[in-house]
Design an enzyme around this catalytic site. Structure first.
Site, short mmCIF file in Angstrom:
data_model
loop_
_atom_site.label_atom_id
_atom_site.label_comp_id
_atom_site.label_asym_id
_atom_site.label_seq_id
_atom_site.Cartn_x
_atom_site.Cartn_y
_atom_site.Cartn_z
N SER A 1 82.66 65.95 -0.85
CA SER A 1 81.89 65.50 0.15
C SER A 1 81.88 64.10 0.10
CB SER A 1 80.76 65.98 0.66
OG SER A 1 79.74 66.07 -0.40
N HIS B 1 87.57 67.94 3.63
CA HIS B 1 86.19 68.22 3.61
C HIS B 1 85.57 68.94 4.90
CE1 HIS B 1 82.22 65.80 4.22
NE2 HIS B 1 81.86 67.12 3.37
N GLU C 1 87.62 66.89 7.57
CA GLU C 1 88.02 65.39 7.22
C GLU C 1 89.03 65.64 6.25
OE1 GLU C 1 84.52 62.25 7.36
OE2 GLU C 1 84.39 63.58 5.71
N ASN D 1 79.63 61.62 5.88
CA ASN D 1 78.40 61.35 5.04
C ASN D 1 78.08 60.00 4.58
OD1 ASN D 1 78.08 64.19 4.69
ND2 ASN D 1 79.13 64.40 2.74
#
Length: 288
Positions: free
Chosen positions: A123, A144, A156, A194
């Site tokens: 992540s 991800h 992702e 993130n």
């Protein structure tokens, strides 16, 4: 590589929350999935966890009992990492430590077939840096997923500096065949979600540290931003310790810029054993 759920064998390394969630999604879609974890019993616990969630889906009439049984039949447990040798895809879901991931990918690079996709569920960590430990960085990409994996639509897909277009396309096709939406993300700290989300979570922790009640912060964010869950509730769900690991990784990868510095409250909560739902207490109490 011809990607479809039913002709793809997937080897999952790391059987925590994310690894088991990815395994569930892959098996439900029709892939043959093998679970491996370096900790004794972790893969079996993941298998049991998946069975539990499938039973809940049966009760909520999301799937049939026959479909759940077929899904569980597609799950297998590996005794060693060497069993990844015949996999079409390996997905890594171990803890967020660059050195650990590099060591694992170095091993996978030597064990697996030349055409095997090597995907990291990281992540936070640069795919370029992870792939540097391999002789074939062109087949390494980021993949991800988000927690809880069976419910979250986004994945992702991240290319490192040497990731080939065919690897990127195959990874995107794979998660799409599992019913997810693949979005390309840059190989920068935190990628897309993130990088933005961790800043929000950190500021929410600062609000609590400054004396605001967690329930007030969460309710304000739910009502003011139309979020389904407040940021403090989310940290309790993900784990305060996991959140802090990500915060520290983001901060360090941006050369410890002050704006990325983690809120000190998070470390104090961890020191007190307040990790969130999994420990029974975080920003909220979950006893009983």
């Amino acid at each position: 590589m011809n990607i479809s759920p039913t002709n793809t064998s997937v080897f999952i390394v790391g059987c925590g929350t994310m690894g088991s969630g990815i395994a569930q999604v892959a098996a439900v879609a029709g892939s043959q999935v093998t679970l491996f974890d370096a900790f004794d019993g972790a893969a079996q616990k993941a298998n049991d966890r998946i069975a539990h969630f499938l039973q809940r889906d049966i009760e909520k009439e999301r799937i049939s009992a026959d479909a759940a049984k077929e899904t569980l039949a597609r799950l297998h447990i590996a005794a060693s990492l060497e069993e990844a040798a015949n996999a079409d895809v390996v997905i890594e879901a171990i803890r967020e430590r660059l050195e650990d991931k590099q060591e694992l990918f170095k091993k996978l690079d030597s064990i697996t077939k030349p055409e095997t996709l090597l995907l990291s569920n990281t992540s936070m960590i640069s795919i370029t840096h992870i792939a540097e430990s391999t002789f074939h960085p062109e087949r390494v990409a980021g993949c991800h997923f988000f927690n809880p994996v069976p419910r979250m639509a986004l994945v992702e897909i991240i290319s490192g500096e040497k990731t080939s277009k065919s690897t990127f396309d195959a990874a995107s096709a794979l998660v799409t065949s599992w019913g997810k939406t693949a979005i390309p993300a840059p190989d920068t700290p935190g990628f897309i979600v993130n990088r933005a989300l961790l800043m929000l979570l950190n500021e929410a922790a600062f609000l609590v540290e400054e004396g605001n009640a967690p329930k007030d912060v969460d309710e304000a964010m739910r009502l003011g931003c139309n979020f389904p869950m407040g940021p403090l509730e989310l940290m309790d769900l993900v784990g305060v310790d996991v959140t802090l690991d990500c915060q520290v990784a983001l901060w360090e990868q941006y050369n410890r810029l002050p704006k990325y510095a983690p809120c000190g409250l998070l470390q104090r909560m961890i020191d007190d054993g307040k990790l969130g739902r999994k420990s029974g207490e975080g920003f909220y109490s979950y006893e009983g």
